[in-house]
Structure formats: structure tokens, C-alpha cells
Design an enzyme around this catalytic site. Structure first.
Site, mmCIF file in Angstrom:
data_model
loop_
_atom_site.group_PDB
_atom_site.id
_atom_site.type_symbol
_atom_site.label_atom_id
_atom_site.label_comp_id
_atom_site.label_asym_id
_atom_site.label_seq_id
_atom_site.Cartn_x
_atom_site.Cartn_y
_atom_site.Cartn_z
ATOM 1 N N HIS A 1 0.820 -1.215 0.000
ATOM 2 C CA HIS A 1 0.000 0.000 0.000
ATOM 3 C C HIS A 1 0.858 1.271 0.000
ATOM 4 O O HIS A 1 0.950 1.960 -1.013
ATOM 5 C CB HIS A 1 -0.937 -0.015 1.211
ATOM 6 C CG HIS A 1 -1.899 1.133 1.236
ATOM 7 N ND1 HIS A 1 -2.561 1.521 2.378
ATOM 8 C CD2 HIS A 1 -2.310 1.991 0.263
ATOM 9 C CE1 HIS A 1 -3.346 2.554 2.110
ATOM 10 N NE2 HIS A 1 -3.200 2.861 0.834
ATOM 11 N N HIS B 1 1.377 5.159 -2.740
ATOM 12 C CA HIS B 1 1.569 6.524 -2.231
ATOM 13 C C HIS B 1 2.986 7.044 -2.482
ATOM 14 O O HIS B 1 3.171 8.142 -3.029
ATOM 15 C CB HIS B 1 1.275 6.555 -0.729
ATOM 16 C CG HIS B 1 -0.168 6.451 -0.395
ATOM 17 N ND1 HIS B 1 -0.948 7.533 -0.090
ATOM 18 C CD2 HIS B 1 -0.990 5.363 -0.327
ATOM 19 C CE1 HIS B 1 -2.184 7.143 0.168
ATOM 20 N NE2 HIS B 1 -2.237 5.824 0.033
ATOM 21 N N HIS C 1 -4.172 0.582 -6.571
ATOM 22 C CA HIS C 1 -4.437 1.180 -5.257
ATOM 23 C C HIS C 1 -5.827 0.802 -4.759
ATOM 24 O O HIS C 1 -6.016 0.528 -3.569
ATOM 25 C CB HIS C 1 -4.296 2.698 -5.316
ATOM 26 C CG HIS C 1 -4.583 3.371 -4.006
ATOM 27 N ND1 HIS C 1 -5.771 4.001 -3.743
ATOM 28 C CD2 HIS C 1 -3.823 3.485 -2.879
ATOM 29 C CE1 HIS C 1 -5.746 4.491 -2.512
ATOM 30 N NE2 HIS C 1 -4.582 4.196 -1.967
ATOM 31 N N ASN D 1 -6.412 -0.994 -1.232
ATOM 32 C CA ASN D 1 -6.888 -0.124 -0.157
ATOM 33 C C ASN D 1 -8.333 -0.349 0.272
ATOM 34 O O ASN D 1 -8.627 -0.438 1.460
ATOM 35 C CB ASN D 1 -6.709 1.346 -0.561
ATOM 36 C CG ASN D 1 -7.117 2.296 0.551
ATOM 37 O OD1 ASN D 1 -6.500 2.317 1.615
ATOM 38 N ND2 ASN D 1 -8.165 3.066 0.315
ATOM 39 N N ILE E 1 -6.380 8.937 -0.746
ATOM 40 C CA ILE E 1 -6.671 8.714 0.652
ATOM 41 C C ILE E 1 -5.710 7.663 1.204
ATOM 42 O O ILE E 1 -5.225 6.826 0.438
ATOM 43 C CB ILE E 1 -8.125 8.249 0.861
ATOM 44 C CG1 ILE E 1 -8.481 8.298 2.355
ATOM 45 C CG2 ILE E 1 -8.352 6.870 0.279
ATOM 46 C CD1 ILE E 1 -9.955 8.151 2.624
#
Length: 424
Positions: free
Chosen positions: A85, A90, A276, A280, A424
Site C-alpha cells: 500500500h 503513495h 491502489h 486499499n 486517501i
């Protein structure tokens, strides 16, 4: 396993784990054994100390098996949050965003292509550094590596290879697929009923077709790619500064051909959106009930003849809770992944644009609409497959369908939907 020695000096105690699975004729996987390993007390040069556990459904052996599975989940939870993740979405996307905003004008075609997939990423990462990944933050409090979390993530970054983030390449590297020119996506899954791969390849293919049509409209030949000064400056800054630790890696695309531009843009969009989403938005449904997927273990496996072993025999649930679910970390973890798993009301999903007239090129507006409709078709096929009783892995024993790669979603905690960006 050198990191295990450091981790074991904290209040968190866990094992390195390996699980042996058997592929049944119906496509399901059955666990045969779990190996739990600890560093050798005399040094890493002596290897590790390992013990193997096998399935059981009766007596204390059943409780031992449940504990072994929970230790596997502890490892998986830490790897999932810190590597799959944080690192692979990110962290690695951020340099693409920064370099693009510095080097590509808002009118540049590649800026227009990628802009939706950079939405709110910098803001999300800034907040993450304030409350999640910071020293003493929620990540350190709720996953087993504790204060070594970012160190582990940094070490794993050394193995990161940009071209290998393409889904077909990733599946082949992980031994889940083989190259097959006759297959629809040029790869053949070794486990056909693998929902993430099956749905993901459909999404990957749709993204690549859209990107190829888009890039081919603006770049008629390789020379146009080579002579685009903004594009070359973007890629140069990305390599030399954004991912500077890897600037000399031979695997970086040179950005000299249309093919390199198409493949690189497809990977960026895939990581920002579908990958993602799959990583997520299912976190709460899987880990919201912490005993189902614990992220911290406070004790090692009880040894026969000890008071802990006797407690496990007499009060197995109490022993399990004492080992895996400290109250503060449980509440922090539940609240965090619930927030991370929610879609806001103003979410923009793959194929959607914030402004309908984002380009004046009618051909590209039509191509964008074709992409959106293709995603709608993929979603309908996924829904149909989830109802196919022959595909047992799409619902599992709990009868919960695999929806993480549904392109669309409603707001809230839905366990589905592919947002355009890491927001997010």
C-alpha cells in the site's frame, strides 16, 4: 530475516512465516502447512529456528493451528500496509506528480492524460506523514514492525523496479502467470479462478488501449517523443531527482519511443487507480474485525508444558485475544482502516473527468467516452462472474463476492470502486 532480530527487541513479537498451499481440482487453495521462523540466537549465520504446523479441527491442536494462521496474518498485514500500500502506491507515485507539475504545462497532452490520476495525492501523502507514517504515528502503533516500519519500507524500495509494476509482468514474476501470445492479454493465469488477476487484466487492458489511442493521436512517431522537450525534462527530473536513488538503474525506459511512453503512462495510471483500489478499499471488510486479521502479536507460540499452553487448552479464545488484540491498537487500527476504506461524495472514478470539456480534440473526447463505456462492460462481466458457482474463489466460504475492481461505486464504505487517484 535480519529485521526480525531488531523487531523482537520491542514489545511486539512475531515470526517470519511461510505457507504451503495445495491447488485443488476446483481451483481453490487448501493450506497444508505453516512454517514459523525466528532468528537463531547465536546469529544470522546459523540460519533460523523453524517449526511447522499443520491443520487440525479438534482440541488444542485446533487452537494451535488458529494461532499459526493469525501469525501469518500479522506478517501479511504489515507487508500489506507498508509495502503493497504505502510504498508501491503513495510513495512511488509522488515523484511522478512533483516532476509532472514542474515540467509539464497544463496544456501538455501528457499532463492532460495523467492529471486526473494525480488528484489529491500530495495532500493525502502530507496527511499520512503527519498522523500515519510519522514517528510514533498510527502505523507504528498498529502494525508489527513498530518503530522499524519506515525502515522496512525503505529497505524494500531497493527491490522496486518500475517496469515490473505492469500487471502482466508482476503476475509472471510472482509465478501466477506465464507468457502466452495466444491468450487475450498475452499471459495465461496458472490459477484461472484468481479474481484480482482476472479482473485486473481486463482493467489493465482497457487502460492500455485508451492510453495507446491517446498517445498515438499526439505522437505520430518516435521522433516526436524524442523532440518533446517538456516530456524529456519531466522524465529526466523524475529519474534523477524524484527516484534519484535509482537513477542509474538500467531498467528505466529511455522515453525515446511511443511504445515506452504508452507503457510508462499505463503503469502510472494502473498504480494510481486500479492497483491502489484493490489494495486499499477492501481493508475494512477484511481487517475491520481485528481477530480476523490481526496486525500485532504480543507473545510467541505457547510451548507444551508451559502455563500459556495450559491456558490455550482451557480458554482458547482468551489466549488468542491476549496474543493478538491489544485494545488501544485495535481501536486505532479499526478507525484508521475504516477511514481509508471510504469513498467521499465527490469521488472521481476511473473513466470519469472533473470537467467534461477537458480537451478540445473531439476524437479524444470520443475515445475517453469509449474507455468509460468499456469499463462499464467490464463491471457487468465481473458481476456475472461473481454469480457463477463454478468460480469458487470469487465468493469464498463466507459468500462475499470479490468487488474490489468494480470500476464504479457509491459514496461510503462499499468495498468496491476504482478512484482515479491515490487520494486517501
Amino acid at each position: 530475516m535480519p529485521y526480525l532480530r531488531r523487531i523482537n527487541t520491542t514489545s511486539t513479537k512475531t515470526y517470519s512465516s511461510r505457507t504451503l498451499l495445495f491447488l485443488e481440482n476446483d481451483g481453490t487453495l487448501r493450506p497444508l502447512a505453516i512454517e514459523l521462523s525466528l532468528p537463531h540466537p547465536d546469529g544470522d549465520q546459523f540460519g533460523c529456528i523453524s517449526k511447522v504446523y499443520t491443520p487440525s479441527s479438534q482440541g488444542v491442536e485446533s487452537s494451535i493451528w488458529q494461532l499459526a494462521k493469525a501469525y501469518v496474518n500479522v506478517n501479511d498485514s504489515g507487508h500489506h500496509q507498508l509495502i503493497s500500500h504505502w510504498l508501491k502506491t503513495h510513495a512511488v507515485i509522488e515523484p511522478f506528480v512533483i516532476a509532472a507539475n514542474r515540467q509539464l504545462s497544463v496544456l501538455h497532452p501528457i499532463h492532460k492524460l495523467l492529471h486526473p490520476h494525480f488528484r489529491e495525492t500530495m495532500n493525502a501523502n502530507a496527511i499520512a506523514r503527519e498522523v500515519l507514517t510519522n514517528a510514533g504515528g498510527i502505523i507504528e502503533e498498529t502494525v508489527f514492525p513498530a518503530k522499524f516500519s519506515m525502515e522496512w519500507s525503505s529497505v524494500m524500495y531497493k527491490n522496486w523496479v518500475f517496469p515490473e509494476q505492469a500487471l502482466p509482468v508482476d503476475l509472471i514474476k510472482r509465478g501466477m502467470a506465464v507468457e502466452d501470445p495466444k491468450s487475450s492479454h498475452s499471459v495465461r493465469l496458472l490459477i484461472e479462478d484468481y479474481p484480482y488477476a482476472a479482473d485486473g487484466l481486463e482493467i489493465w487492458s482497457a487502460i492500455k488501449i485508451w492510453v495507446k489511442e491517446y498517445c498515438s493521436f499526439y505522437y505520430k512517431n518516435d521522433e516526436m517523443v524524442q523532440n518533446d522537450s517538456e516530456l524529456q525534462s519531466w522524465w529526466k527530473e523524475l529519474r534523477e531527482e524524484g527516484h534519484g536513488d535509482k537513477k542509474d538503474e538500467p531498467w528505466w525506459p529511455k522515453m525515446q519511443t511511443c511504445e515506452e511512453l504508452i507503457e510508462s503512462s499505463t503503469i502510472i495510471i494502473w498504480l494510481s487507480s486500479a492497483y491502489h483500489a484493490a489494495i486499499n478499499y477492501g481493508q475494512y471488510s477484511i481487517g475491520g474485525y481485528v481477530p480476523n486479521r490481526p496486525s500485532i502479536s504480543l507473545h510467541f507460540m505457547p510451548e507444551e508444558g508451559t502455563p500459556e499452553y495450559e491456558e490455550l487448552k482451557t480458554y482458547p479464545d482468551k489466549a488468542f485475544l491476549k496474543t493478538f488484540t491489544p485494545q488501544l491498537q485495535t481501536l486505532l487500527g479499526m478507525a484508521s482502516i475504516e477511514i481509508l476504506s471510504r469513498h467521499p461524495i465527490d469521488e472521481l472514478y476511473l473513466g470519469q473527468r472533473g470537467t467534461p470539456e477537458w480537451t478540445t480534440d473531439a476524437n479524444m473526447l470520443q475515445a475517453s467516452e469509449d474507455f468509460r463505456k468499456k469499463l462499464e462492460g467490464i463491471e457487468k462481466r465481473i458481476i456475472k462472474m461473481n454469480k457463477d458457482e463454478k468460480l469458487k474463489n470469487r465468493v469464498g466460504p463466507a459468500k462475499i463476492p470479490y468487488t474490489l475492481l468494480y470500476p464504479s461505486s457509491e459514496p461510503g464504505l462499499t468495498g468496491k470502486g476504482i478512484p482515479n487517484s491515490v487520494n486517501i
